[in-house]
Structures are given as C-alpha cells and as structure tokens.
Design a protein around this motif. Structure first.
Motif, mmCIF file in Angstrom:
data_model
loop_
_atom_site.group_PDB
_atom_site.id
_atom_site.type_symbol
_atom_site.label_atom_id
_atom_site.label_comp_id
_atom_site.label_asym_id
_atom_site.label_seq_id
_atom_site.Cartn_x
_atom_site.Cartn_y
_atom_site.Cartn_z
ATOM 1 N N UNK A 411 0.853 -1.109 0.038
ATOM 2 C CA UNK A 411 0.105 -0.095 0.031
ATOM 3 C C UNK A 411 0.995 1.217 -0.033
ATOM 4 N N UNK A 412 0.520 2.244 -0.823
ATOM 5 C CA UNK A 412 1.508 3.371 -0.996
ATOM 6 C C UNK A 412 1.489 4.132 0.460
ATOM 7 N N UNK A 413 0.559 3.963 1.108
ATOM 8 C CA UNK A 413 0.487 4.881 2.299
ATOM 9 C C UNK A 413 1.529 4.155 3.189
ATOM 10 N N UNK A 414 1.573 2.930 3.355
ATOM 11 C CA UNK A 414 2.491 2.035 4.182
ATOM 12 C C UNK A 414 4.034 2.724 3.742
ATOM 13 N N UNK A 415 4.253 2.611 2.499
ATOM 14 C CA UNK A 415 5.654 3.044 2.035
ATOM 15 C C UNK A 415 5.972 4.465 2.577
ATOM 16 N N UNK A 416 4.820 5.417 2.495
ATOM 17 C CA UNK A 416 5.188 6.771 2.727
ATOM 18 C C UNK A 416 5.266 6.941 4.052
#
Length: 491
Positions: A411-416
């Motif tokens: 998930x992009x938000x986890x990476x961010x």
C-alpha cells in the motif's frame, strides 16, 4: 550448426550421445525448447535448469549442457562442463560467429556513472563518423532500434545476439555497461574488450542474491581488467589498487590528481535560471581542452573526462568532442526540464540513499534558494531503503515531497509512512501527496525564484507498477499535461 563448431573454445566432456550432431538453436528457458535445441542447464538463484532436463528432452532438445549429472536417453547428447553459465557465453559467441571480434568493444564498470558515460562515448564516436552500438541499463541501441533493457548487462546469449545484429547493421564499435553481476555470472565471458573503464566503487549490491561482501563486489568489478587490452581507470578512487589486483592490461588514469594521465583542472560551477552545469580544463601530455557540460556536479567532470580519455584513442578531434558532449543527453539522469524562468526542475533516477545523497549534495553546491526533493520508494523491496532515503532527504533538502513510486503489492501509504519515519529523524520539512502527478503539480505551482526541484526515483522509467501490472507513467508526459492544464485554466 554442428555441435563440434559450437564447442571449439569450451573445455568439456561428452558423457552421453555424440558431438557429431546439428543444433537448431540455443535456449536456457525450458519453455522455449523445441526440436533440435541445445539447452543450457543453469543453476540460478531461484531455480535450477537441471530439473527441467526431462521437460526439454520431451520437447525435442538434442543437446544438454550441464554441470551436474542428469538422466538422458542414448540419442540425447550430454556435455559436462565446469560452469554451464561460462559455457553458455562461449557457445553463444560461436553460434553467432564471434561478432565481438568484428567490432571494438568498450566496457564500463563502476558503481556510478556507467550509464551517462556510455552515452557520452557513443555521442562523441558517432560525431566522429563511427557507427556505435550500445548496451546498458536503460536500453540497447542497434542502428535506429532502441530495445528497453531488463538487466544492465543481459545474459550472454542476448549480448552475443545484439553484437551479431550490430555487425549486420554496420557498427564498428560498441559501448556497454558491464555490471559486477554480469562479470560474476560470466555474461561477458569471451568478449575481447578493446578498452575497459573503471568509474568508481562504493558498497552496493551486497546481499544474499548479489555479492557476499564488498570485497567480492570489488573482485568482480576487477575481472574486466583481466579481459581487456587497455584499462582506463579513475585514479582518485581509494579502492583502485584492489580493483586492479591481478590485471593483465595496460593502464591509463584520469581524475583530479596531478599524477593522472588525463586530469581536470580549473573547475567552475555554472548556474543560471533553468540551467546548472560545470566547466573545466582537460589536461594531458600534449593535450588541452576547455570543456563545459550542461550536467551539474563533480561526477559530470569524471563522466566527461572518461569519455574524452576513451575517444582520444580513436583520434577524435577536439571540435567533435566538444560538439558531442553538448549533445549527449541521458534520459532520467539529471535531465533538466524547462518549466519556468524562475526555478530549475529536473528528473533523476536516484532511487537509493547513496545515489540520492550524491545528487542532493551536488545540487546544494549551487546554493539554490531552496532545494526541493520529490520522491517515493518501491514496494516489495528492502524497507531499510525507505528510512535511509527519508533521512537523507530530510537532512539535505529544504523541503521533501513524499509521494508514490512503484508500490507493487504494498500500500502506497504504508511506504510513505516508512519514508516519514526516516525524515522525522531530522529537522527537515516535508509534505505528503500520494498521487505522483498531483505531487509534481504541487511542486511546479509552488516553485519559488531560485529553487532547484528534483523529481527523484523514476528517471527513465515510463511506468508505475501496481499489484503486478505496469501502468503508463512518464514524468515528462505528466509535466506536459500539468502545463497544458494550467494553460487551459489561464494560469
């Protein structure tokens, strides 16, 4: 082609069948095997080709090249070698009638600078009338054809097939990036390099599926200098002596050192709105050239100095060198995109902490009003990279815009969130805009006079990978779309 011809430069033992057979084609992917194929049983990091021996025999393969024992019927030839990858390189060269021997091959190895230097050398040699093929991280170039790359240095069969096509296209030279993995896995075995180049080395590509240690990484880089006639090397690199251990070629040096055979002097930074560059004087015995490069930083001096050192061996005129250096552009390597007279915007492939630190440190030397860094990190890769890149950007950039890269199956938000963890170890300011186009638009709309804005991580890539699928996404296209949308709104 007769198997005996293919094996003429290979040490082998025929342990089953006969070498007096015809071979229709060469394959190392069992899915591509067909009647009359020669199949290489390669022991890889993920799978072992020996396990597929029965499958390829069922499809009609008549020859197996192995390094371990396999079961085969009497009418299938089994060739035992010490290393099937090495044998694949030598047999592939024979299959295409040794195309590398019909051109001058220039190989470039090093941690950084390989890609830019290959394009600079190609540009200079072509301006002097040579026809030059290229194999590298971004693409292979054969005449007018551009083939996207999967590996910096492709498998040996692919390399030899490219060489063959280059010869048929009229190329008299080829310049190629030679990765440590390519050397370690014998992808370049048997290639008679005219010139080998060493740019620099720093700890990289060390891990379970790559190199066991920095010492192993250095050793593999150094193998190029046991396979070329002339080595042109960076005298300023502190590991040079280790890299050259056991070398068998003549050596020439370049760098800033007074002892270098070709050295850079009188270096000056050049800066104006939308443009960052550097100029210097290239000096050698009986050689003097004033050079300006429209790529910023000390590493641009190294890259161009390397290209000049190579092209002096081809008798290229100073005029052709300067003209070609001005035209040598590399997609996604400090690629400046003009969007404003007030600030400078660029795209760069920096996608790990080391390359990002090098880039941002270089850009800070130009004393921008603000240094703005936009980046994300790829999913399903080492989490540590996210923390490290966040910390680097937080420490060196005045503002970080955290966005998405290739999230893959994460998930992009986890990476961010991981990137944010790294930034918060510093006092750096940041904002989060997950959608990359929105993030780029924000950077452009909030650019201030004297800013340098760098879009890091994607570089030459023209896609975004999400849950196993690659969607078209080229930052140059995004910028054009943003500017067109602004114009339609009357901004």
């Amino acid at each position: 082609m007769k198997l005996t011809k293919l094996l003429e430069r290979v040490e082998y033992e025929c342990i089953n069948g006969s070498v007096d057979v015809e071979v229709a084609d060469l394959v190392n992917d069992s899915r591509k095997a067909k009647e009359g194929s020669l199949f290489f049983c390669i022991k890889g990091a993920v799978s072992d080709g020996h396990k597929y021996a029965a499958d390829v025999i069922a499809k009609g393969a008549k020859v197996l090249v192995v390094q371990n024992e396999v079961e085969a019927p009497r009418d299938v030839t089994v060739i035992k070698v010490a290393d099937s990858r090495y044998a694949m390189a030598m047999i592939s060269a024979a299959y295409f009638d040794y195309p590398a021997e019909k051109m001058k091959v220039i190989g470039i190895t090093g941690t950084k600078g390989k890609t830019t230097t290959t394009y600079m050398i190609r540009s200079i040699l072509e301006s002097a009338g040579h026809k030059v093929g290229l194999i590298g991280t971004i693409e292979a170039i054969i005449g007018e054809e551009h083939i996207p790359a999967a590996n910096t240095t492709p498998e040996s069969y692919t390399v030899q097939s490219y060489f063959d096509r280059m010869v048929k296209a009229g190329c008299d030279c080829v310049v190629m990036e030679v990765s440590s993995q390519g050397l370690m896995l014998h992808r370049t075995a048997g290639i008679p390099f005219e010139i080998g180049i060493f740019t620099n080395i720093e700890p990289d590509h060390i891990g379970p599926a790559e190199h066991a240690s920095f010492e192993d990484y250095i050793h593999c880089k150094g193998l190029l200098f046991q396979q070329c006639k002339l080595g042109i090397v960076n005298m300023d690199d502190k590991h040079l002596e280790q890299v050259l251990k056991g070398h068998t070629c003549r050596i020439e040096t370049f760098g800033f050192s007074e002892k270098a055979d070709l050295r850079a002097e009188n270096t000056k930074l050049v800066s104006r709105p939308g443009y960052l560059g550097i100029d210097y004087t290239a000096e050698a015995k009986d050689f003097h050239l004033d050079v300006e490069i429209d790529i910023p930083g000390k590493f641009s001096v190294y890259n161009s100095l390397t290209a000049i050192a190579v092209c002096r061996h081809f008798g290229v005129s100073k005029e052709d060198i300067l003209k070609a250096l001005a035209q040598a552009k590399v997609k996604g390597r400090i690629e400046m995109i003009k969007v404003s007279d007030d600030f400078t915007l660029m795209i760069d492939y920096a996608h790990n902490a080391m390359s990002l630190e090098s880039l941002l440190t270089t850009l800070k030397e130009y004393h921008p009003k603000r240094l703005v860094c936009l980046f994300g990190c790829g999913g399903n890769r080492a989490r540590s990279r996210r923390f490290e890149m966040g910390e680097v950007s937080g420490r060196l950039a005045d503002l970080t815009i955290i966005t998405s890269d290739n999230p893959r199956f994460e998930k992009p938000l986890d990476i961010i969130a991981d990137i944010r963890t790294g930034i918060e170890k510093t006092d750096g300011k940041y904002i989060e805009i997950p959608d990359r186009k929105e993030a780029i638009a924000w950077a452009i709309h909030h650019g201030q006079k004297g800013d340098v804005i760098v879009l890091a991580g994607k570089g030459h890539e023209d896609y975004q990978e999400i849950e196993g699928k690659k969607y078209p996404m080229d930052e140059r296209v995004l910028i054009r779309e943003i500017l067109a949308e602004d114009a339609a709104k009357g901004k």
